[in-house]
Design a protein around this motif. Structure first.
Motif, short mmCIF file in Angstrom:
data_model
loop_
_atom_site.label_atom_id
_atom_site.label_comp_id
_atom_site.label_asym_id
_atom_site.label_seq_id
_atom_site.Cartn_x
_atom_site.Cartn_y
_atom_site.Cartn_z
N GLY A 25 0.81 -1.21 0.00
CA GLY A 25 0.00 0.00 0.00
C GLY A 25 0.85 1.26 0.00
N LEU A 26 1.91 1.26 0.80
CA LEU A 26 2.82 2.41 0.82
C LEU A 26 3.51 2.57 -0.53
N THR A 27 3.89 1.45 -1.12
CA THR A 27 4.54 1.50 -2.43
C THR A 27 3.61 2.13 -3.46
N ASP A 28 2.34 1.71 -3.45
CA ASP A 28 1.36 2.28 -4.38
C ASP A 28 1.10 3.75 -4.08
N LEU A 29 1.01 4.10 -2.79
CA LEU A 29 0.75 5.49 -2.41
C LEU A 29 1.83 6.42 -2.95
N PHE A 30 3.10 6.02 -2.80
CA PHE A 30 4.19 6.86 -3.30
C PHE A 30 4.19 6.89 -4.83
N GLY A 31 3.77 5.79 -5.44
CA GLY A 31 3.66 5.76 -6.89
C GLY A 31 2.61 6.74 -7.40
N VAL A 32 1.48 6.79 -6.70
CA VAL A 32 0.42 7.74 -7.07
C VAL A 32 0.92 9.17 -6.90
N ALA A 33 1.63 9.42 -5.80
CA ALA A 33 2.16 10.77 -5.56
C ALA A 33 3.12 11.18 -6.67
N ASN A 34 3.96 10.24 -7.11
CA ASN A 34 4.87 10.54 -8.23
C ASN A 34 4.09 10.90 -9.49
N ARG A 35 3.01 10.16 -9.74
CA ARG A 35 2.22 10.40 -10.95
C ARG A 35 1.55 11.77 -10.90
N ILE A 36 1.01 12.12 -9.72
CA ILE A 36 0.35 13.42 -9.59
C ILE A 36 1.37 14.55 -9.73
N ALA A 37 2.55 14.37 -9.16
CA ALA A 37 3.60 15.39 -9.31
C ALA A 37 3.98 15.55 -10.78
N ALA A 38 4.04 14.43 -11.51
CA ALA A 38 4.38 14.49 -12.93
C ALA A 38 3.28 15.19 -13.72
N GLU A 39 2.02 14.94 -13.35
CA GLU A 39 0.91 15.60 -14.03
C GLU A 39 0.94 17.11 -13.82
N HIS A 40 1.47 17.52 -12.67
CA HIS A 40 1.62 18.95 -12.39
C HIS A 40 2.86 19.53 -13.06
N GLN A 41 3.61 18.65 -13.75
CA GLN A 41 4.86 19.06 -14.40
C GLN A 41 5.78 19.75 -13.39
N ALA A 42 5.82 19.17 -12.19
CA ALA A 42 6.61 19.76 -11.11
C ALA A 42 8.03 19.18 -11.13
N ALA A 43 8.79 19.58 -12.14
CA ALA A 43 10.14 19.03 -12.31
C ALA A 43 11.07 19.41 -11.17
N GLN A 44 10.70 20.47 -10.43
CA GLN A 44 11.56 20.88 -9.33
C GLN A 44 11.41 19.98 -8.11
N LEU A 45 10.36 19.14 -8.10
CA LEU A 45 10.13 18.23 -6.99
C LEU A 45 10.92 16.93 -7.18
N PRO A 46 11.33 16.30 -6.09
CA PRO A 46 12.07 15.05 -6.23
C PRO A 46 11.19 13.90 -6.68
N LEU A 47 11.79 12.94 -7.32
CA LEU A 47 11.13 11.67 -7.64
C LEU A 47 11.22 10.78 -6.42
N LEU A 48 10.11 10.21 -5.99
CA LEU A 48 10.12 9.31 -4.84
C LEU A 48 10.51 7.91 -5.31
N ARG A 49 11.66 7.45 -4.86
CA ARG A 49 12.16 6.12 -5.16
C ARG A 49 11.85 5.22 -3.97
N VAL A 50 11.12 4.15 -4.19
CA VAL A 50 10.69 3.27 -3.11
C VAL A 50 11.51 1.98 -3.14
N SER A 51 12.07 1.62 -2.01
CA SER A 51 12.81 0.36 -1.92
C SER A 51 12.27 -0.45 -0.74
N HIS A 52 12.33 -1.77 -0.88
CA HIS A 52 11.93 -2.67 0.20
C HIS A 52 13.19 -3.30 0.79
#
Length: 328
Positions: A25-52
């Motif tokens: 669930g956390l992995t998906d949540l961060f994935g959704v956040a990345n997608r929304i940030a990309a839709e906002h074309q917020a290139a100044q924001l970091p990409l969330l990299r998720v590792s287990h």
């Protein structure tokens, strides 16, 4: 995607008995956040990299999954999911606690959900700090860890570098709290809306809860930051902070601002107001008492600082975001 976009790696721990629904669930949540940030074309924001990170036997955790494979880097945060089975002594090896302490000392924020809070307690990192845990574990937690200030009635205790939550499903709020820190309140709100999960709107209306920069690499300054978090910055002075850092005052001032983006006095104000926001949301203490608790001898000075940082008077903040807000 811009090649210049920075990356923030968030590690999710998989220990014996960990709730895998929370891990994924956390992995998906961060994935959704990345997608929304990309839709906002917020290139100044970091990409969330998720590792287990898998705990196996007596070995330190090892990476078993990486959402965006790349050269290894420091973890910005480590999230410890809950366990439906509860906590049993010996559930995690000493090597795990050593690894958690190392990551924390290197600047990672640690977040524990339910049993995750107990694993943080076992590591010793919560000694002298405030924390919460699942209500069924509260009595045993208080007896086993007397050095921890248990707030069992509080659903989330965000102590800057250490975050604990009480509910089995609170992993979503922990994840959103980190999205808020790294990508901003609008992305966090959008992520919550997409997933249809609850999320406090205090961050979007009053600015994010205080989230100190910890991954700057200046060990002397990080040492002072951890100390300020543990004491609440209630009785501090420039000379004491510089002494803690082992630096001359002018050098300390320069390095502290370079590392954190704030002057020490501003940093302490934000830290105190962050603790006050939590108390206003989850307790019924008087505003004067809260002011005194977070280190202000003059309640009027507290009110002025609180309004400056949040845009609201403490009483208005409580009426809008307190646990009883909206109830008749």
């Amino acid at each position: 995607m811009s090649l210049q976009r920075t990356v923030a790696e968030l590690g999710v721990l998989i220990y014996p008995g960990a709730q895998m629904a929370a891990v994924h669930g956390l992995t998906d949540l961060f994935g959704v956040a990345n997608r929304i940030a990309a839709e906002h074309q917020a290139a100044q924001l970091p990409l969330l990299r998720v590792s287990h990170w898998q705990v196996t036997g007596d070995l330190p955790p090892t990476r078993v999954y990486d959402s965006h494979p790349a050269p290894e880097q420091s973890l910005v945060a480590i999230l410890i999911p809950p366990s439906i089975a509860g906590f049993t002594e010996g559930q995690a090896p000493p090597s795990l606690f050593h690894w958690l302490r190392e990551q924390h000392a290197s600047g990672a924020t640690l977040g524990g959900v339910c049993v995750g809070s107990i694993l943080l307690a076992e590591s010793g990192l919560l000694d002298g700090r405030s924390a919460t845990t699942h209500w069924t574990s509260a009595k045993g937690f208080a007896e086993r860890y007397p050095a921890i200030k248990l707030k069992a009635e509080t659903p989330i205790v965000d102590d800057g570098d250490l975050i604990t939550t009480a509910g089995l499903m609170a992993w979503s709020e922990l994840g959103l709290r980190l999205v808020d820190r790294l990508l901003g309140p609008s992305i966090a709100t959008g992520t919550a809306r997409f997933l249809v999960v609850e999320h406090s709107d205090s961050a979007s209306e009053c600015g994010s809860n205080f989230s100190p920069i910890l991954s700057h690499g200046d060990a002397a300054i990080l040492k002072v930051q951890h100390w300020l978090q543990s004491t609440g910055a209630t009785e501090v002075s420039l000379s004491v902070m510089a002494q803690r850092a082992g630096l001359e005052e002018r050098t300390f001032l320069r390095r502290f601002r370079a590392a954190t983006g704030l002057k020490p006095t501003e940093y302490c104000q934000h830290l105190r107001v962050g603790k006050a926001r939590e108390m206003l949301e989850f307790t019924n203490g008087t505003i004067d008492h809260i002011a005194w608790t977070v280190g202000y001898q003059d309640p009027s000075a507290f009110r002025a600082t609180f309004r400056k940082i949040t845009g609201l008077a403490p009483s208005d903040y409580r009426s809008r975001f307190g646990v009883g807000a909206g109830q008749s």
